[in-house]
Scaffold this motif. Structure first.
Motif, PDB file in Angstrom:
ATOM      1  N   SER A 190       0.843  -1.186   0.000  1.00 56.08           N
ATOM      2  CA  SER A 190       0.000   0.000   0.000  1.00 56.08           C
ATOM      3  C   SER A 190       0.879   1.236   0.000  1.00 56.08           C
ATOM      4  O   SER A 190       2.096   1.147  -0.229  1.00 56.08           O
ATOM      5  CB  SER A 190      -0.942  -0.008   1.213  1.00 56.08           C
TER       6      SER A 190
ATOM      7  N   ASP B  74      -7.435   5.196   5.504  1.00 51.88           N
ATOM      8  CA  ASP B  74      -8.105   3.916   5.722  1.00 51.88           C
ATOM      9  C   ASP B  74      -9.237   4.076   6.720  1.00 51.88           C
ATOM     10  O   ASP B  74      -9.323   5.087   7.435  1.00 51.88           O
ATOM     11  CB  ASP B  74      -7.118   2.863   6.218  1.00 51.88           C
TER      12      ASP B  74
ATOM     13  N   THR C 228      -2.001   5.436   5.855  1.00 51.10           N
ATOM     14  CA  THR C 228      -2.702   4.183   5.611  1.00 51.10           C
ATOM     15  C   THR C 228      -2.503   3.240   6.797  1.00 51.10           C
ATOM     16  O   THR C 228      -1.501   3.331   7.507  1.00 51.10           O
ATOM     17  CB  THR C 228      -2.219   3.523   4.300  1.00 51.10           C
TER      18      THR C 228
END
Length: 488
Positions: free
Chosen positions: A285, A309, A351
Protein backbone atom coordinates in the motif's frame (compact mmCIF):
# COMPACT_ATOMS: atom_id res chain seq x y z
CA UNK A 1 -9.42 5.84 14.53
CA UNK A 2 -6.86 4.79 16.93
CA UNK A 3 -6.67 7.13 19.86
CA UNK A 4 -3.52 8.27 21.67
CA UNK A 5 -3.09 10.91 24.33
CA UNK A 6 0.44 12.20 24.69
CA UNK A 7 0.01 13.33 28.28
CA UNK A 8 2.62 12.29 30.89
CA UNK A 9 2.08 12.82 34.60
CA UNK A 10 3.81 15.59 36.55
CA UNK A 11 6.54 13.19 37.68
CA UNK A 12 7.30 12.23 34.08
CA UNK A 13 5.64 8.82 34.32
CA UNK A 14 2.45 7.71 32.66
CA UNK A 15 -0.75 6.82 34.47
CA UNK A 16 -1.97 3.22 34.41
CA UNK A 17 -4.71 4.18 31.97
CA UNK A 18 -2.06 5.95 29.90
CA UNK A 19 0.02 2.76 29.78
CA UNK A 20 -3.04 0.82 28.69
CA UNK A 21 -3.60 3.45 26.03
CA UNK A 22 -0.02 3.37 24.81
CA UNK A 23 -0.02 -0.44 24.59
CA UNK A 24 -3.19 -0.42 22.55
CA UNK A 25 -1.85 2.31 20.30
CA UNK A 26 1.29 0.34 19.52
CA UNK A 27 -0.77 -2.56 18.28
CA UNK A 28 -3.98 -0.82 17.59
CA UNK A 29 -6.75 1.30 18.46
CA UNK A 30 -6.21 2.71 21.41
CA UNK A 31 -8.64 5.44 21.72
CA UNK A 32 -9.20 7.98 24.47
CA UNK A 33 -10.22 11.55 24.87
CA UNK A 34 -9.18 13.13 28.10
CA UNK A 35 -10.70 16.60 27.68
CA UNK A 36 -9.13 17.67 30.94
CA UNK A 37 -5.80 18.89 29.59
CA UNK A 38 -4.24 22.06 30.90
CA UNK A 39 -5.16 25.23 29.04
CA UNK A 40 -2.22 27.56 28.53
CA UNK A 41 -2.66 31.15 29.63
CA UNK A 42 -2.24 33.59 26.77
CA UNK A 43 -1.48 36.56 29.05
CA UNK A 44 1.29 35.37 31.35
CA UNK A 45 4.55 37.25 30.86
CA UNK A 46 3.17 39.75 28.34
CA UNK A 47 5.71 42.37 29.41
CA UNK A 48 8.73 40.19 28.67
CA UNK A 49 10.68 41.56 25.64
CA UNK A 50 10.90 38.13 23.97
CA UNK A 51 7.16 37.72 24.43
CA UNK A 52 6.49 41.09 22.78
CA UNK A 53 8.76 40.18 19.85
CA UNK A 54 6.96 36.90 19.22
CA UNK A 55 3.61 38.56 19.68
CA UNK A 56 4.39 41.23 17.10
CA UNK A 57 5.69 38.75 14.53
CA UNK A 58 2.65 36.51 14.78
CA UNK A 59 0.19 39.41 14.96
CA UNK A 60 1.47 40.56 11.56
CA UNK A 61 -0.31 37.54 10.08
CA UNK A 62 -3.76 38.76 11.17
CA UNK A 63 -4.77 39.91 7.70
CA UNK A 64 -3.59 36.69 6.05
CA UNK A 65 -5.37 34.61 8.66
CA UNK A 66 -8.57 36.53 8.02
CA UNK A 67 -8.23 35.95 4.27
CA UNK A 68 -7.89 32.20 4.85
CA UNK A 69 -10.87 32.13 7.21
CA UNK A 70 -13.04 34.23 4.91
CA UNK A 71 -12.24 32.01 1.93
CA UNK A 72 -12.98 28.80 3.86
CA UNK A 73 -16.06 29.92 5.73
CA UNK A 74 -17.74 32.54 3.53
CA UNK A 75 -15.96 32.56 0.16
CA UNK A 76 -15.59 30.40 -2.91
CA UNK A 77 -14.21 27.47 -0.87
CA UNK A 78 -17.24 27.35 1.42
CA UNK A 79 -18.37 23.73 1.93
CA UNK A 80 -15.61 22.45 -0.36
CA UNK A 81 -14.10 20.08 2.20
CA UNK A 82 -17.56 18.62 2.87
CA UNK A 83 -18.32 18.25 -0.84
CA UNK A 84 -14.96 16.58 -1.43
CA UNK A 85 -15.57 14.19 1.45
CA UNK A 86 -19.07 13.33 0.25
CA UNK A 87 -17.90 12.66 -3.29
CA UNK A 88 -15.00 10.55 -2.01
CA UNK A 89 -16.92 8.43 0.49
CA UNK A 90 -19.97 8.03 -1.74
CA UNK A 91 -17.70 6.83 -4.55
CA UNK A 92 -15.29 4.62 -2.60
CA UNK A 93 -17.13 3.64 0.59
CA UNK A 94 -15.27 2.10 3.50
CA UNK A 95 -11.57 1.34 3.15
CA UNK A 96 -10.15 -1.31 5.44
CA UNK A 97 -6.42 -2.08 5.43
CA UNK A 98 -5.40 -4.42 2.60
CA UNK A 99 -8.66 -4.08 0.68
CA UNK A 100 -9.28 -3.20 -2.96
CA UNK A 101 -11.36 -0.26 -1.70
CA UNK A 102 -8.31 1.20 0.04
CA UNK A 103 -6.31 0.83 -3.18
CA UNK A 104 -9.04 2.69 -5.05
CA UNK A 105 -9.14 5.38 -2.35
CA UNK A 106 -5.41 6.02 -2.69
CA UNK A 107 -5.66 6.25 -6.48
CA UNK A 108 -8.65 8.56 -6.14
CA UNK A 109 -6.88 10.95 -3.78
CA UNK A 110 -3.65 10.90 -5.78
CA UNK A 111 -5.58 11.94 -8.88
CA UNK A 112 -7.76 14.52 -7.11
CA UNK A 113 -4.91 16.28 -5.33
CA UNK A 114 -2.78 16.26 -8.49
CA UNK A 115 -5.64 17.89 -10.40
CA UNK A 116 -5.80 20.46 -7.59
CA UNK A 117 -2.32 21.58 -8.57
CA UNK A 118 -0.43 20.13 -5.63
CA UNK A 119 2.85 18.25 -5.75
CA UNK A 120 1.71 14.67 -5.01
CA UNK A 121 3.57 11.40 -4.56
CA UNK A 122 3.04 7.98 -3.00
CA UNK A 123 5.36 6.31 -0.47
CA UNK A 124 5.20 2.48 -0.34
CA UNK A 125 4.36 0.64 2.89
CA UNK A 126 3.37 -2.88 3.92
CA UNK A 127 0.10 -3.16 5.82
CA UNK A 128 -1.99 -5.85 7.56
CA UNK A 129 -4.65 -7.65 5.53
CA UNK A 130 -7.41 -9.05 7.72
CA UNK A 131 -10.66 -10.12 6.03
CA UNK A 132 -13.89 -10.37 8.01
CA UNK A 133 -15.66 -13.02 5.97
CA UNK A 134 -19.22 -14.08 6.70
CA UNK A 135 -20.24 -13.95 10.33
CA UNK A 136 -23.34 -14.48 12.41
CA UNK A 137 -24.43 -15.12 15.97
CA UNK A 138 -27.63 -16.18 17.62
CA UNK A 139 -28.85 -16.98 21.09
CA UNK A 140 -30.28 -20.52 21.23
CA UNK A 141 -31.33 -20.61 24.89
CA UNK A 142 -33.31 -19.48 26.80
CA UNK A 143 -34.97 -18.28 23.58
CA UNK A 144 -34.07 -17.82 19.95
CA UNK A 145 -32.69 -14.40 19.11
CA UNK A 146 -30.41 -13.09 16.38
CA UNK A 147 -27.40 -11.18 17.73
CA UNK A 148 -25.89 -8.30 15.73
CA UNK A 149 -22.10 -8.73 15.73
CA UNK A 150 -18.95 -7.30 14.18
CA UNK A 151 -15.83 -9.44 14.37
CA UNK A 152 -12.80 -7.65 15.79
CA UNK A 153 -9.76 -6.99 13.66
CA UNK A 154 -7.12 -9.77 13.69
CA UNK A 155 -9.63 -12.26 15.15
CA UNK A 156 -9.35 -15.85 14.07
CA UNK A 157 -12.41 -17.50 12.60
CA UNK A 158 -14.49 -20.27 14.08
CA UNK A 159 -14.37 -23.86 12.81
CA UNK A 160 -16.49 -24.21 9.64
CA UNK A 161 -19.49 -25.43 11.61
CA UNK A 162 -19.22 -22.57 14.08
CA UNK A 163 -19.14 -22.72 17.87
CA UNK A 164 -22.14 -23.49 20.05
CA UNK A 165 -21.55 -23.13 23.76
CA UNK A 166 -22.94 -21.92 27.04
CA UNK A 167 -22.35 -18.29 27.96
CA UNK A 168 -20.70 -16.81 31.03
CA UNK A 169 -21.35 -13.08 31.45
CA UNK A 170 -18.91 -10.88 33.37
CA UNK A 171 -18.57 -7.15 33.88
CA UNK A 172 -14.82 -6.83 34.40
CA UNK A 173 -11.46 -8.57 34.13
CA UNK A 174 -11.50 -8.89 37.90
CA UNK A 175 -14.78 -10.80 37.82
CA UNK A 176 -13.41 -13.04 35.07
CA UNK A 177 -10.46 -13.95 37.29
CA UNK A 178 -12.70 -14.65 40.27
CA UNK A 179 -14.96 -16.93 38.22
CA UNK A 180 -12.26 -18.31 35.95
CA UNK A 181 -12.75 -21.90 37.07
CA UNK A 182 -16.24 -21.80 35.52
CA UNK A 183 -15.16 -20.42 32.14
CA UNK A 184 -13.73 -23.54 30.49
CA UNK A 185 -15.55 -24.42 27.27
CA UNK A 186 -17.78 -21.35 27.44
CA UNK A 187 -18.28 -18.19 25.45
CA UNK A 188 -17.37 -15.29 27.71
CA UNK A 189 -19.53 -12.21 27.25
CA UNK A 190 -18.03 -8.98 28.58
CA UNK A 191 -20.74 -6.56 29.66
CA UNK A 192 -18.34 -3.88 30.88
CA UNK A 193 -19.84 -0.43 31.51
CA UNK A 194 -18.60 2.46 29.38
CA UNK A 195 -16.40 4.73 31.50
CA UNK A 196 -14.21 6.39 28.87
CA UNK A 197 -12.88 5.13 25.59
CA UNK A 198 -9.31 5.04 26.87
CA UNK A 199 -10.24 2.82 29.81
CA UNK A 200 -13.04 0.71 28.37
CA UNK A 201 -11.26 -0.12 25.10
CA UNK A 202 -9.00 -2.50 27.06
CA UNK A 203 -11.83 -5.06 26.98
CA UNK A 204 -11.98 -4.94 23.20
CA UNK A 205 -8.20 -5.09 22.93
CA UNK A 206 -7.41 -7.80 25.48
CA UNK A 207 -10.69 -9.57 26.23
CA UNK A 208 -10.06 -12.56 23.97
CA UNK A 209 -6.67 -13.41 25.45
CA UNK A 210 -7.81 -12.90 29.03
CA UNK A 211 -10.77 -15.22 28.46
CA UNK A 212 -8.62 -17.78 26.65
CA UNK A 213 -6.35 -18.00 29.69
CA UNK A 214 -9.23 -19.46 31.69
CA UNK A 215 -10.35 -21.85 28.95
CA UNK A 216 -13.04 -19.88 27.10
CA UNK A 217 -13.72 -20.90 23.49
CA UNK A 218 -14.78 -17.43 22.23
CA UNK A 219 -15.59 -13.94 23.46
CA UNK A 220 -18.33 -11.46 22.72
CA UNK A 221 -17.49 -7.92 23.81
CA UNK A 222 -20.02 -5.21 24.57
CA UNK A 223 -19.37 -2.47 22.02
CA UNK A 224 -17.25 0.37 23.37
CA UNK A 225 -19.71 3.22 23.07
CA UNK A 226 -21.79 5.36 25.42
CA UNK A 227 -24.86 5.19 23.16
CA UNK A 228 -26.37 2.50 20.99
CA UNK A 229 -29.36 1.82 18.79
CA UNK A 230 -28.59 -1.90 18.61
CA UNK A 231 -25.39 -1.11 16.71
CA UNK A 232 -22.17 -3.13 17.10
CA UNK A 233 -18.81 -1.33 16.87
CA UNK A 234 -15.68 -3.03 15.56
CA UNK A 235 -11.98 -2.26 16.10
CA UNK A 236 -8.57 -3.87 16.40
CA UNK A 237 -7.80 -6.43 19.11
CA UNK A 238 -4.54 -7.97 20.27
CA UNK A 239 -3.72 -11.58 20.96
CA UNK A 240 -1.08 -12.12 23.62
CA UNK A 241 1.91 -14.26 22.71
CA UNK A 242 1.73 -17.76 24.07
CA UNK A 243 -2.04 -17.61 24.62
CA UNK A 244 -4.49 -19.64 22.52
CA UNK A 245 -6.23 -17.49 19.93
CA UNK A 246 -10.00 -17.67 20.14
CA UNK A 247 -12.66 -15.94 17.99
CA UNK A 248 -13.81 -12.57 19.26
CA UNK A 249 -16.48 -10.12 18.15
CA UNK A 250 -18.37 -7.13 19.45
CA UNK A 251 -22.07 -7.27 20.21
CA UNK A 252 -24.48 -4.44 20.90
CA UNK A 253 -24.91 -2.76 24.25
CA UNK A 254 -28.51 -3.96 24.26
CA UNK A 255 -27.64 -7.63 23.74
CA UNK A 256 -24.84 -7.55 26.30
CA UNK A 257 -27.21 -6.12 28.88
CA UNK A 258 -29.91 -8.63 27.94
CA UNK A 259 -27.57 -11.56 28.55
CA UNK A 260 -26.39 -9.98 31.79
CA UNK A 261 -29.97 -9.79 33.07
CA UNK A 262 -30.66 -13.37 32.06
CA UNK A 263 -27.50 -14.54 33.79
CA UNK A 264 -28.38 -12.63 36.95
CA UNK A 265 -31.64 -14.56 37.07
CA UNK A 266 -29.74 -17.82 36.84
CA UNK A 267 -31.03 -18.66 33.37
CA UNK A 268 -28.81 -20.78 31.13
CA UNK A 269 -27.68 -18.97 27.98
CA UNK A 270 -26.40 -20.75 24.88
CA UNK A 271 -25.15 -19.02 21.74
CA UNK A 272 -24.02 -20.17 18.32
CA UNK A 273 -21.20 -18.15 16.72
CA UNK A 274 -19.90 -18.43 13.16
CA UNK A 275 -17.00 -16.29 11.88
CA UNK A 276 -15.15 -16.67 8.60
CA UNK A 277 -12.35 -14.25 9.51
CA UNK A 278 -8.87 -14.83 8.07
CA UNK A 279 -5.55 -12.99 8.15
CA UNK A 280 -3.75 -12.88 4.80
CA UNK A 281 -0.12 -11.93 4.12
CA UNK A 282 0.68 -8.24 4.49
CA UNK A 283 -0.41 -6.16 1.51
CA UNK A 284 1.37 -3.49 -0.50
CA UNK A 285 0.00 0.00 0.00
CA UNK A 286 0.99 3.66 0.20
CA UNK A 287 0.96 6.77 2.30
CA UNK A 288 -0.36 9.58 0.08
CA UNK A 289 1.64 12.82 0.25
CA UNK A 290 0.81 16.27 -1.16
CA UNK A 291 2.99 19.36 -0.77
CA UNK A 292 3.42 23.07 -1.24
CA UNK A 293 7.18 23.55 -1.31
CA UNK A 294 8.61 26.24 0.92
CA UNK A 295 10.25 29.15 -0.85
CA UNK A 296 13.11 29.64 1.64
CA UNK A 297 13.54 26.38 3.55
CA UNK A 298 12.00 23.63 1.39
CA UNK A 299 13.61 20.88 3.49
CA UNK A 300 11.89 22.08 6.64
CA UNK A 301 8.36 20.72 7.03
CA UNK A 302 5.07 21.48 8.72
CA UNK A 303 3.12 18.23 8.39
CA UNK A 304 -0.70 18.06 8.38
CA UNK A 305 -2.41 14.70 8.40
CA UNK A 306 -5.39 12.42 8.70
CA UNK A 307 -5.73 8.74 7.81
CA UNK A 308 -7.27 7.44 4.61
CA UNK A 309 -8.11 3.92 5.72
CA UNK A 310 -11.19 3.07 7.76
CA UNK A 311 -12.98 0.03 9.09
CA UNK A 312 -15.03 -2.11 6.73
CA UNK A 313 -18.37 -0.71 7.89
CA UNK A 314 -20.13 2.60 7.23
CA UNK A 315 -18.36 5.09 4.98
CA UNK A 316 -15.41 6.11 7.13
CA UNK A 317 -16.62 9.69 6.77
CA UNK A 318 -16.00 10.72 10.38
CA UNK A 319 -13.10 8.36 11.10
CA UNK A 320 -11.14 9.67 9.40
CA UNK A 321 -12.34 10.98 6.06
CA UNK A 322 -12.93 14.39 7.59
CA UNK A 323 -9.39 14.65 8.96
CA UNK A 324 -7.94 13.65 5.59
CA UNK A 325 -10.07 16.18 3.74
CA UNK A 326 -9.32 19.18 5.94
CA UNK A 327 -5.60 18.40 5.60
CA UNK A 328 -5.99 18.52 1.82
CA UNK A 329 -8.28 21.55 2.07
CA UNK A 330 -5.74 23.48 4.14
CA UNK A 331 -3.25 23.24 1.27
CA UNK A 332 -5.94 24.15 -1.25
CA UNK A 333 -6.88 27.30 0.67
CA UNK A 334 -3.27 28.43 0.85
CA UNK A 335 -2.71 27.67 -2.82
CA UNK A 336 -5.91 29.47 -3.87
CA UNK A 337 -4.77 32.63 -2.09
CA UNK A 338 -1.43 32.53 -3.88
CA UNK A 339 0.43 32.03 -0.62
CA UNK A 340 3.70 30.16 -0.31
CA UNK A 341 5.31 29.80 3.11
CA UNK A 342 9.00 29.74 3.94
CA UNK A 343 8.81 26.04 4.79
CA UNK A 344 7.15 23.15 3.03
CA UNK A 345 3.56 22.34 3.89
CA UNK A 346 3.07 18.60 3.61
CA UNK A 347 -0.27 16.82 3.89
CA UNK A 348 0.09 13.10 4.56
CA UNK A 349 -2.90 10.78 4.28
CA UNK A 350 -1.83 7.78 6.33
CA UNK A 351 -2.70 4.18 5.61
CA UNK A 352 -3.47 1.37 8.10
CA UNK A 353 -3.95 3.71 11.05
CA UNK A 354 -6.72 1.49 12.38
CA UNK A 355 -4.29 -1.39 12.74
CA UNK A 356 -2.09 0.68 15.05
CA UNK A 357 -0.59 3.43 12.93
CA UNK A 358 1.23 1.00 10.65
CA UNK A 359 1.72 3.34 7.69
CA UNK A 360 2.68 6.25 9.92
CA UNK A 361 5.29 4.20 11.79
CA UNK A 362 6.93 3.21 8.51
CA UNK A 363 6.89 6.85 7.43
CA UNK A 364 8.59 7.82 10.69
CA UNK A 365 11.20 5.10 10.30
CA UNK A 366 11.99 6.37 6.80
CA UNK A 367 12.09 10.09 7.60
CA UNK A 368 13.38 10.25 11.17
CA UNK A 369 16.88 10.80 9.81
CA UNK A 370 15.62 14.32 9.05
CA UNK A 371 14.00 14.73 12.47
CA UNK A 372 15.42 18.22 13.04
CA UNK A 373 13.77 19.47 9.85
CA UNK A 374 10.24 18.69 11.07
CA UNK A 375 8.91 21.91 12.52
CA UNK A 376 5.41 20.79 13.57
CA UNK A 377 3.40 17.60 13.06
CA UNK A 378 -0.40 17.91 13.06
CA UNK A 379 -3.06 15.22 13.09
CA UNK A 380 -6.85 15.41 12.83
CA UNK A 381 -8.38 12.07 13.81
CA UNK A 382 -10.94 13.08 16.40
CA UNK A 383 -13.74 14.08 14.07
CA UNK A 384 -14.39 17.33 12.23
CA UNK A 385 -17.19 18.70 14.37
CA UNK A 386 -17.15 22.33 15.56
CA UNK A 387 -13.61 23.16 16.71
CA UNK A 388 -13.11 23.91 20.41
CA UNK A 389 -9.34 24.30 20.79
CA UNK A 390 -5.95 23.44 19.41
CA UNK A 391 -4.14 20.77 21.39
CA UNK A 392 -0.37 21.21 21.50
CA UNK A 393 2.64 19.30 22.81
CA UNK A 394 5.98 21.09 22.81
CA UNK A 395 8.51 23.03 24.84
CA UNK A 396 7.54 25.98 27.00
CA UNK A 397 9.09 28.32 24.43
CA UNK A 398 7.09 26.68 21.62
CA UNK A 399 3.93 26.95 23.70
CA UNK A 400 4.42 30.71 23.92
CA UNK A 401 4.61 30.93 20.15
CA UNK A 402 1.50 28.81 19.72
CA UNK A 403 -0.38 30.95 22.26
CA UNK A 404 0.09 33.83 19.86
CA UNK A 405 -0.82 31.76 16.80
CA UNK A 406 -4.20 30.71 18.20
CA UNK A 407 -5.06 34.37 18.80
CA UNK A 408 -5.34 34.62 15.02
CA UNK A 409 -8.31 32.25 15.25
CA UNK A 410 -10.48 34.83 17.01
CA UNK A 411 -12.88 35.06 14.02
CA UNK A 412 -13.55 31.34 14.58
CA UNK A 413 -14.06 31.81 18.34
CA UNK A 414 -11.39 29.14 18.87
CA UNK A 415 -8.44 30.75 20.62
CA UNK A 416 -7.82 28.13 23.31
CA UNK A 417 -4.51 26.24 23.40
CA UNK A 418 -4.60 23.01 25.40
CA UNK A 419 -1.51 21.47 26.93
CA UNK A 420 -1.41 18.08 25.27
CA UNK A 421 -1.76 16.64 21.80
CA UNK A 422 -2.99 13.27 20.64
CA UNK A 423 -2.83 11.08 17.60
CA UNK A 424 -1.58 7.60 16.82
CA UNK A 425 0.07 8.72 13.60
CA UNK A 426 2.15 11.57 15.07
CA UNK A 427 2.96 10.00 18.43
CA UNK A 428 6.42 8.76 17.39
CA UNK A 429 7.40 12.28 16.32
CA UNK A 430 6.17 13.80 19.57
CA UNK A 431 8.02 11.22 21.65
CA UNK A 432 11.16 12.19 19.72
CA UNK A 433 10.67 15.85 20.69
CA UNK A 434 9.00 17.25 17.59
CA UNK A 435 6.18 19.69 18.48
CA UNK A 436 2.76 18.20 17.78
CA UNK A 437 -0.77 19.52 17.42
CA UNK A 438 -4.21 17.96 17.20
CA UNK A 439 -7.72 19.27 16.77
CA UNK A 440 -10.10 19.31 19.73
CA UNK A 441 -13.67 19.39 18.49
CA UNK A 442 -17.11 19.21 20.07
CA UNK A 443 -17.12 15.46 19.88
CA UNK A 444 -19.75 14.39 22.39
CA UNK A 445 -21.34 12.18 19.74
CA UNK A 446 -18.11 10.83 18.27
CA UNK A 447 -18.22 7.42 19.92
CA UNK A 448 -21.88 6.98 19.03
CA UNK A 449 -20.80 6.33 15.43
CA UNK A 450 -17.15 5.26 15.82
CA UNK A 451 -16.20 2.02 14.00
CA UNK A 452 -19.84 1.27 13.18
CA UNK A 453 -22.26 1.31 10.24
CA UNK A 454 -23.30 4.72 11.55
CA UNK A 455 -20.07 6.41 10.41
CA UNK A 456 -21.54 8.00 7.27
CA UNK A 457 -21.82 11.43 5.67
CA UNK A 458 -25.00 11.99 7.66
CA UNK A 459 -22.78 12.62 10.70
CA UNK A 460 -20.89 15.41 8.94
CA UNK A 461 -21.85 19.09 8.85
CA UNK A 462 -20.47 21.35 6.08
CA UNK A 463 -20.34 24.47 8.24
CA UNK A 464 -18.35 22.71 10.93
CA UNK A 465 -15.94 21.31 8.38
CA UNK A 466 -15.40 24.85 7.04
CA UNK A 467 -14.34 25.96 10.52
CA UNK A 468 -11.99 23.00 10.94
CA UNK A 469 -10.42 23.61 7.53
CA UNK A 470 -9.86 27.28 8.29
CA UNK A 471 -8.26 26.56 11.66
CA UNK A 472 -6.05 23.87 10.19
CA UNK A 473 -4.89 26.12 7.35
CA UNK A 474 -4.19 29.18 9.50
CA UNK A 475 -2.12 27.28 12.05
CA UNK A 476 -0.17 25.34 9.42
CA UNK A 477 0.57 28.35 7.23
CA UNK A 478 1.61 30.73 9.99
CA UNK A 479 3.92 28.23 11.68
CA UNK A 480 5.44 27.31 8.31
CA UNK A 481 6.06 30.98 7.46
CA UNK A 482 7.52 32.26 10.72
CA UNK A 483 11.13 33.36 10.53
CA UNK A 484 12.25 30.61 12.92
CA UNK A 485 11.13 27.04 13.53
CA UNK A 486 9.32 26.29 16.77
CA UNK A 487 11.79 25.97 19.66
CA UNK A 488 12.48 22.42 20.81
Amino acid sequence: MTFVSYMPQKDGSFSLSGIFLLLVMLSHPCDSRPHTGRVFSSTAGDNHPAKKEVSAEVAAYADVAKQIIDLAVFGAAQNRSYDRLARFTDTIGNRVSGSHSLEMAIKYMYSAMTQDGLDVHLEPVKIPHWVRGKESAEMIEPRAKSLAILGLGSSVGTPPGGIQAEVMVVRSFEELKLRGSSAAGKVVVFNQPFISYGETVAYRAYGASEAAKVGAVATLIRSVTPFSINSPHTGWQDYQDGVKRIPTACITVEDAELMWRLAQRGQKIVVRLTMGAVTLPDADSFNTVAEIKGWQHPDQVVLLSGHLDSWDVGQGAMDDGGGAMISWEALSLIKDLGLRPRRTLRAVLWTAEEQGGVGAQQYYNLHKVNLTNFDLVMESDLGTFAPVALQFAGSAAAQKVMQEVVKLLAPLNTTKLEGYAEGTDISSWMRAGVPGASLHVADSRYFWFHHSEGDTMTVQDPGEMNLCSALWAVVAYVVADLEDMLPR
